[in-house]
Design a protein around this motif. Structure first.
Motif, short mmCIF file in Angstrom:
data_model
loop_
_atom_site.label_atom_id
_atom_site.label_comp_id
_atom_site.label_asym_id
_atom_site.label_seq_id
_atom_site.Cartn_x
_atom_site.Cartn_y
_atom_site.Cartn_z
N THR A 100 -3.82 0.69 -2.60
CA THR A 100 -3.26 -0.65 -2.51
C THR A 100 -2.84 -1.08 -3.91
OG1 THR A 100 -4.63 -1.18 -0.62
CG2 THR A 100 -3.77 -3.05 -1.85
N LEU A 101 -1.55 -1.24 -4.08
CA LEU A 101 -1.02 -1.58 -5.41
C LEU A 101 -0.96 -3.09 -5.61
CD1 LEU A 101 1.88 1.03 -5.62
CD2 LEU A 101 -0.46 1.26 -6.45
N ILE A 102 -0.65 -3.83 -4.55
CA ILE A 102 -0.66 -5.29 -4.59
C ILE A 102 -1.51 -5.76 -3.41
CG2 ILE A 102 0.72 -7.41 -4.36
CD1 ILE A 102 1.32 -6.02 -6.99
N THR A 117 0.86 -1.19 0.00
CA THR A 117 0.00 0.00 0.00
C THR A 117 0.88 1.23 0.00
OG1 THR A 117 -1.63 -1.24 1.26
CG2 THR A 117 -1.89 1.14 1.26
N VAL A 118 0.58 2.17 -0.90
CA VAL A 118 1.31 3.45 -0.93
C VAL A 118 0.27 4.54 -0.71
CG1 VAL A 118 2.74 5.01 -2.30
CG2 VAL A 118 3.06 2.54 -2.51
N GLY A 119 0.42 5.27 0.38
CA GLY A 119 -0.63 6.25 0.74
C GLY A 119 -1.94 5.51 0.96
N GLY A 121 -0.15 -9.40 -17.83
CA GLY A 121 -1.26 -8.63 -17.29
C GLY A 121 -1.28 -7.26 -17.93
N PRO A 122 -2.42 -6.57 -17.86
CA PRO A 122 -2.54 -5.27 -18.52
C PRO A 122 -1.64 -4.20 -17.89
CG PRO A 122 -4.60 -5.90 -17.43
CD PRO A 122 -3.64 -7.00 -17.20
N ASN A 123 -1.50 -3.06 -18.56
CA ASN A 123 -0.74 -1.92 -18.03
C ASN A 123 -1.28 -1.54 -16.65
OD1 ASN A 123 -0.63 -0.69 -21.32
ND2 ASN A 123 1.17 -1.24 -20.16
N GLY A 124 -0.35 -1.29 -15.74
CA GLY A 124 -0.75 -0.83 -14.41
C GLY A 124 -1.28 -1.93 -13.52
N ALA A 125 -1.18 -3.19 -13.94
CA ALA A 125 -1.73 -4.31 -13.16
C ALA A 125 -0.94 -4.55 -11.88
CB ALA A 125 -1.74 -5.58 -14.01
N GLY A 126 0.35 -4.17 -11.90
CA GLY A 126 1.18 -4.41 -10.72
C GLY A 126 2.31 -5.41 -10.97
N LYS A 127 2.60 -5.68 -12.24
CA LYS A 127 3.63 -6.68 -12.58
C LYS A 127 5.02 -6.23 -12.09
CE LYS A 127 2.70 -6.32 -17.00
NZ LYS A 127 1.65 -5.27 -16.93
N SER A 128 5.36 -4.97 -12.40
CA SER A 128 6.69 -4.47 -12.00
C SER A 128 6.80 -4.44 -10.48
CB SER A 128 6.93 -3.06 -12.53
OG SER A 128 6.96 -3.08 -13.92
N MET A 129 5.72 -4.04 -9.82
CA MET A 129 5.73 -4.00 -8.36
C MET A 129 5.99 -5.39 -7.79
SD MET A 129 5.38 -1.14 -7.00
CE MET A 129 5.32 0.43 -7.78
N LEU A 130 5.36 -6.38 -8.38
CA LEU A 130 5.53 -7.76 -7.93
C LEU A 130 7.00 -8.18 -8.07
CD1 LEU A 130 3.29 -9.60 -6.87
CD2 LEU A 130 3.20 -10.68 -9.11
#
Ligand SMILES: Nc1ncnc2c1ncn2[C@@H]1O[C@H](COP(=O)(O)OP(=O)(O)OP(=O)(O)O)[C@@H](O)[C@H]1O
Length: 259
Positions: free
Chosen positions: A43-45, A38-40, A62-71
């Motif tokens: 919830t990103l993941i 969670t950022v601010g 997964g689509p753009n902004g799905a959270g792949k890079s965060m994972l």
């Protein structure tokens, strides 16, 4: 090979994959348990749980902004989860473990120096001065002829191959690649895929983000599908690509807009 043998071999291979997924002592095996970020207020993941074998090529789609890079960043310890645990071989990733991993980004991270200096820098950081090894690495990625050139003058595909040479210089147990072939032409894509395949054959666990189902079909053993910060699916690549479980994955694979 007769058809029956080919089928049997595939089953054996998949059984090995499944067997190794539960081998928690393999330092290349990744487990995420109820991981949230969670950022601010965002919830990103959310509650991601995942168990990856120490073998094979895992692709994250997964689509753009799905959270792949965060994972991927959570897996590599570049970001700490707000909740849940990330373990490699059953242990949290520490500095020593991180040194056995290499990450490659969509935009190659290079020094503003020559091609050779870029590889030498990585080797020197590990206390290694070995011109023969550096030349072997450059030869392996097809850049020996460009060795004395400034890295910034390389084409996009060449720069990414130099980034791969830098990653391979670390002899990583795990390579994490965040869309390394985005915006490259088909010939460059195939060169990078073959370098990744060779690293995998040499025993490196590969975790690779892609948007391209064709690329996933060529490389992946298993696929993780991420949507809106959640792990929606994880399974063998052939099954996911032909018969995904969820409507979101079907829409994504058929190029329909997924929101
Ligand atoms: N530092 C940050 N602070 C807040 N939100 C962020 C931050 N970095 C990324 N995000 C958001 O997190 C979400 C997931 O981003 P991420 O980069 O993981 O997506 P992705 O699936 O890799 O997308 P793409 O395919 O477009 O690269 C996006 O909505 C993004 O805007």
């Amino acid at each position: 090979m007769p058809m029956r043998d080919a089928v049997t071999d595939n089953i054996v291979e998949f059984d090995n994959l499944r067997h190794n997924a539960s081998d928690s002592t393999d330092q290349r095996a990744l487990a995420l348990q109820d991981v949230s970020l969670t950022v601010g207020d965002t919830t990103l993941i959310e509650d991601a749980s995942l168990s990856l074998s120490g073998n094979g090529i895992t692709m994250i789609m997964g689509p753009n902004g799905a959270g792949k890079s965060m994972l991927l960043k959570l897996a590599h310890g570049l970001i700490a989860p707000t909740k849940g645990t990330v373990t490699w071989g059953g242990e949290p990733l520490n500095d020593a473990g991180r040194r056995t991993q290499a990450m490659v980004f969509q935009k190659p991270v290079l020094l503003r120096r020559s091609v050779v200096a870029n590889v030498d820098f990585v080797l020197k950081a590990r206390g290694i001065r070995d011109a023969a090894r550096r030349n072997d690495l450059l030869d392996h990625v097809g850049l020996l002829d460009h060795a004395r050139q400034p890295a910034r003058l390389l084409s996009g595909g060449e720069q990414q191959r130099l980034a791969l040479a830098r990653a391979l210089a670390l002899k990583p147990k795990v390579m994490l690649l965040d869309e390394p072939t985005a915006s490259l032409d088909p010939a460059s894509v195939l060169k990078i895929e073959s370098i990744v395949q060779e690293a995998h054959t040499a025993g490196t666990k590969i975790i690779f983000i892609t948007h391209d189902p064709g690329q996933a079909g060529r490389l992946a053993d298993d696929i993780v599908f991420v949507h809106r910060g959640r792990v929606h699916e994880h399974g063998p690549a052939d099954l996911f690509l032909s018969r995904p479980d969820t409507q979101e994955a079907r829409d994504f694979l058929q190029g329909r807009i997924v929101v």
